[in-house]
Design a protein around this motif. Structure first.
Motif, PDB file in Angstrom:
ATOM      1  N   VAL A  60       0.835  -1.172  -0.065  1.00  0.00           N
ATOM      2  CA  VAL A  60       0.080   0.217  -0.043  1.00  0.00           C
ATOM      3  C   VAL A  60       0.858   1.178  -0.138  1.00  0.00           C
ATOM      4  O   VAL A  60       0.546   2.191  -0.773  1.00  0.00           O
ATOM      5  CB  VAL A  60      -1.042  -0.045   1.209  1.00  0.00           C
ATOM      6  CG1 VAL A  60      -1.395   1.302   1.466  1.00  0.00           C
ATOM      7  CG2 VAL A  60      -1.967  -1.248   1.041  1.00  0.00           C
ATOM      8  N   GLN A  61       1.918   1.346   0.828  1.00  0.00           N
ATOM      9  CA  GLN A  61       2.809   2.245   0.866  1.00  0.00           C
ATOM     10  C   GLN A  61       3.473   2.908  -0.620  1.00  0.00           C
ATOM     11  O   GLN A  61       3.555   3.635  -0.836  1.00  0.00           O
ATOM     12  CB  GLN A  61       3.911   2.076   1.934  1.00  0.00           C
ATOM     13  CG  GLN A  61       5.015   3.219   2.047  1.00  0.00           C
ATOM     14  CD  GLN A  61       5.953   2.397   3.179  1.00  0.00           C
ATOM     15  OE1 GLN A  61       5.499   2.395   4.366  1.00  0.00           O
ATOM     16  NE2 GLN A  61       7.041   2.146   2.805  1.00  0.00           N
ATOM     17  N   ALA A  62       3.858   1.492  -1.451  1.00  0.00           N
ATOM     18  CA  ALA A  62       4.438   1.708  -2.700  1.00  0.00           C
ATOM     19  C   ALA A  62       3.454   1.906  -3.599  1.00  0.00           C
ATOM     20  O   ALA A  62       3.823   3.194  -4.490  1.00  0.00           O
ATOM     21  CB  ALA A  62       4.799   0.438  -3.206  1.00  0.00           C
ATOM     22  N   TRP A  63       2.039   1.664  -3.653  1.00  0.00           N
ATOM     23  CA  TRP A  63       1.156   2.090  -4.332  1.00  0.00           C
ATOM     24  C   TRP A  63       0.899   3.901  -4.119  1.00  0.00           C
ATOM     25  O   TRP A  63       0.490   4.583  -5.285  1.00  0.00           O
ATOM     26  CB  TRP A  63      -0.289   1.436  -4.213  1.00  0.00           C
ATOM     27  CG  TRP A  63      -0.291   0.231  -4.559  1.00  0.00           C
ATOM     28  CD1 TRP A  63       0.778  -0.418  -5.697  1.00  0.00           C
ATOM     29  CD2 TRP A  63      -1.049  -0.886  -4.180  1.00  0.00           C
ATOM     30  NE1 TRP A  63       0.504  -1.860  -5.755  1.00  0.00           N
ATOM     31  CE2 TRP A  63      -0.930  -2.118  -5.018  1.00  0.00           C
ATOM     32  CE3 TRP A  63      -2.253  -1.109  -3.568  1.00  0.00           C
ATOM     33  CZ2 TRP A  63      -1.498  -3.456  -4.948  1.00  0.00           C
ATOM     34  CZ3 TRP A  63      -3.013  -2.147  -3.565  1.00  0.00           C
ATOM     35  CH2 TRP A  63      -2.595  -3.320  -4.107  1.00  0.00           C
ATOM     36  N   LEU A  64       1.121   4.086  -3.019  1.00  0.00           N
ATOM     37  CA  LEU A  64       0.916   5.728  -2.553  1.00  0.00           C
ATOM     38  C   LEU A  64       2.084   6.537  -2.991  1.00  0.00           C
ATOM     39  O   LEU A  64       1.822   7.867  -2.767  1.00  0.00           O
ATOM     40  CB  LEU A  64       0.231   5.729  -1.150  1.00  0.00           C
ATOM     41  CG  LEU A  64      -1.042   5.218  -0.660  1.00  0.00           C
ATOM     42  CD1 LEU A  64      -1.168   5.260   0.893  1.00  0.00           C
ATOM     43  CD2 LEU A  64      -2.119   5.656  -1.419  1.00  0.00           C
ATOM     44  N   GLY A  65       3.034   5.860  -3.113  1.00  0.00           N
ATOM     45  CA  GLY A  65       4.378   6.561  -3.529  1.00  0.00           C
ATOM     46  C   GLY A  65       4.939   7.092  -2.087  1.00  0.00           C
ATOM     47  O   GLY A  65       5.699   8.091  -2.372  1.00  0.00           O
ATOM     48  N   PRO A 104      13.763   2.382 -12.307  1.00  0.00           N
ATOM     49  CA  PRO A 104      12.748   3.307 -11.877  1.00  0.00           C
ATOM     50  C   PRO A 104      11.897   2.872 -10.730  1.00  0.00           C
ATOM     51  O   PRO A 104      11.642   1.903 -10.295  1.00  0.00           O
ATOM     52  CB  PRO A 104      11.692   3.372 -13.065  1.00  0.00           C
ATOM     53  CG  PRO A 104      12.320   2.604 -14.071  1.00  0.00           C
ATOM     54  CD  PRO A 104      13.274   1.752 -13.440  1.00  0.00           C
ATOM     55  N   GLU A 105      11.237   4.014  -9.795  1.00  0.00           N
ATOM     56  CA  GLU A 105      10.438   3.457  -8.908  1.00  0.00           C
ATOM     57  C   GLU A 105       9.362   2.399  -9.099  1.00  0.00           C
ATOM     58  O   GLU A 105       8.901   1.473  -8.387  1.00  0.00           O
ATOM     59  CB  GLU A 105       9.856   4.800  -8.207  1.00  0.00           C
ATOM     60  CG  GLU A 105       9.125   4.643  -7.012  1.00  0.00           C
ATOM     61  CD  GLU A 105      10.225   4.474  -6.001  1.00  0.00           C
ATOM     62  OE1 GLU A 105       9.737   3.485  -4.963  1.00  0.00           O
ATOM     63  OE2 GLU A 105      11.384   4.668  -5.882  1.00  0.00           O
ATOM     64  N   TRP A 106       8.773   2.735 -10.371  1.00  0.00           N
ATOM     65  CA  TRP A 106       7.515   1.746 -10.710  1.00  0.00           C
ATOM     66  C   TRP A 106       7.932   0.195 -10.764  1.00  0.00           C
ATOM     67  O   TRP A 106       7.306  -0.733 -10.525  1.00  0.00           O
ATOM     68  CB  TRP A 106       7.071   1.961 -12.091  1.00  0.00           C
ATOM     69  CG  TRP A 106       7.929   1.776 -13.322  1.00  0.00           C
ATOM     70  CD1 TRP A 106       8.502   2.604 -13.815  1.00  0.00           C
ATOM     71  CD2 TRP A 106       7.968   0.505 -13.949  1.00  0.00           C
ATOM     72  NE1 TRP A 106       9.189   1.986 -15.009  1.00  0.00           N
ATOM     73  CE2 TRP A 106       8.872   0.684 -14.920  1.00  0.00           C
ATOM     74  CE3 TRP A 106       7.474  -0.641 -13.902  1.00  0.00           C
ATOM     75  CZ2 TRP A 106       9.160  -0.584 -15.711  1.00  0.00           C
ATOM     76  CZ3 TRP A 106       7.790  -1.858 -14.778  1.00  0.00           C
ATOM     77  CH2 TRP A 106       8.794  -1.516 -15.737  1.00  0.00           C
ATOM     78  N   VAL A 107       9.436  -0.071 -10.832  1.00  0.00           N
ATOM     79  CA  VAL A 107       9.773  -1.349 -11.005  1.00  0.00           C
ATOM     80  C   VAL A 107       9.681  -1.970  -9.483  1.00  0.00           C
ATOM     81  O   VAL A 107       9.323  -3.189  -9.203  1.00  0.00           O
ATOM     82  CB  VAL A 107      11.121  -1.548 -11.298  1.00  0.00           C
ATOM     83  CG1 VAL A 107      11.914  -2.758 -11.230  1.00  0.00           C
ATOM     84  CG2 VAL A 107      11.111  -1.274 -12.880  1.00  0.00           C
ATOM     85  N   PHE A 108      10.087  -1.037  -8.675  1.00  0.00           N
ATOM     86  CA  PHE A 108      10.160  -1.696  -7.036  1.00  0.00           C
ATOM     87  C   PHE A 108       8.238  -1.735  -6.890  1.00  0.00           C
ATOM     88  O   PHE A 108       8.057  -2.776  -5.876  1.00  0.00           O
ATOM     89  CB  PHE A 108      10.732  -0.519  -6.186  1.00  0.00           C
ATOM     90  CG  PHE A 108      12.246  -0.826  -6.418  1.00  0.00           C
ATOM     91  CD1 PHE A 108      13.027  -1.590  -5.910  1.00  0.00           C
ATOM     92  CD2 PHE A 108      12.817   0.452  -7.470  1.00  0.00           C
ATOM     93  CE1 PHE A 108      14.506  -1.428  -6.123  1.00  0.00           C
ATOM     94  CE2 PHE A 108      13.953   0.340  -7.483  1.00  0.00           C
ATOM     95  CZ  PHE A 108      14.868  -0.702  -6.945  1.00  0.00           C
ATOM     96  N   VAL A 109       7.611  -0.849  -7.100  1.00  0.00           N
ATOM     97  CA  VAL A 109       6.258  -0.934  -6.723  1.00  0.00           C
ATOM     98  C   VAL A 109       5.785  -2.253  -7.291  1.00  0.00           C
ATOM     99  O   VAL A 109       4.987  -2.964  -6.765  1.00  0.00           O
ATOM    100  CB  VAL A 109       5.268   0.301  -7.705  1.00  0.00           C
ATOM    101  CG1 VAL A 109       3.681  -0.215  -7.312  1.00  0.00           C
ATOM    102  CG2 VAL A 109       5.755   1.439  -6.752  1.00  0.00           C
ATOM    103  N   ALA A 110       5.999  -2.568  -8.647  1.00  0.00           N
ATOM    104  CA  ALA A 110       5.620  -3.849  -9.257  1.00  0.00           C
ATOM    105  C   ALA A 110       6.262  -5.106  -8.568  1.00  0.00           C
ATOM    106  O   ALA A 110       5.586  -6.175  -8.211  1.00  0.00           O
ATOM    107  CB  ALA A 110       6.037  -4.090 -10.781  1.00  0.00           C
ATOM    108  N   VAL A 111       7.634  -5.132  -8.170  1.00  0.00           N
ATOM    109  CA  VAL A 111       8.200  -6.164  -7.459  1.00  0.00           C
ATOM    110  C   VAL A 111       7.408  -6.235  -5.996  1.00  0.00           C
ATOM    111  O   VAL A 111       7.006  -7.375  -5.564  1.00  0.00           O
ATOM    112  CB  VAL A 111       9.435  -5.840  -7.013  1.00  0.00           C
ATOM    113  CG1 VAL A 111      10.025  -6.915  -5.923  1.00  0.00           C
ATOM    114  CG2 VAL A 111      10.278  -6.082  -8.365  1.00  0.00           C
TER     115      VAL A 111
END
Length: 134
Positions: A60-65, A104-111
């Motif tokens: 959730v934290q990753a989704w919210l940035g 990029p940050e989106w890669v970490f969100v996906a992982v």
């Protein structure tokens, strides 16, 4: 507050962060391996709820940035002590330092999301039980 104490506190927060990651990542491996090997402790509902909650919080934290509060606290303590800090998330920083890998940050969100999905799937693959008699 003396800078040496601030750095000691920052290191303590870093250690807490490492222990959190060490609970989440190997915890999932233990759940699946324990399901195969018949380890009863990996089916304890409390352990599984805490584990699911831990990775759920990260996802959730990753989704919210949002940056992890442990990372923010550690960086604030280091800055207050006059020591070097880092940018980005704890995982991103240490992966870059350990693996020299930039993403990029989106890669970490996906992982994180994929990992969280594996934790959620473990509830069906290695079903927890409400109570066990040891």
């Amino acid at each position: 507050m003396p800078s040496s104490l601030l750095l000691l506190l920052a290191d303590a927060v870093l250690l807490l962060h490492v222990l959190f990651v060490a609970f989440v990542v190997p915890g999932l491996l233990a759940i699946y391996l324990g399901g195969i090997l018949g380890w009863r402790w990996v089916r304890h509902r409390r352990f599984r709820l805490v584990h699911l909650g831990a990775i759920g919080y990260v996802v959730v934290q990753a989704w919210l940035g949002a940056v992890c509060p442990l990372t923010t606290l550690e960086m604030a303590l280091r800055a207050e002590a006059g020591s070097a800090t880092y940018a980005g998330s704890f995982i991103q920083h240490w992966l870059q330092r350990l693996l020299y890998y930039t993403a990029p940050e989106w890669v970490f969100v996906a992982v994180y999301t994929l990992f969280g999905s594996l934790v959620l799937a473990s509830w069906w693959v290695v079903r927890p039980v409400a109570r066990q008699r040891d």
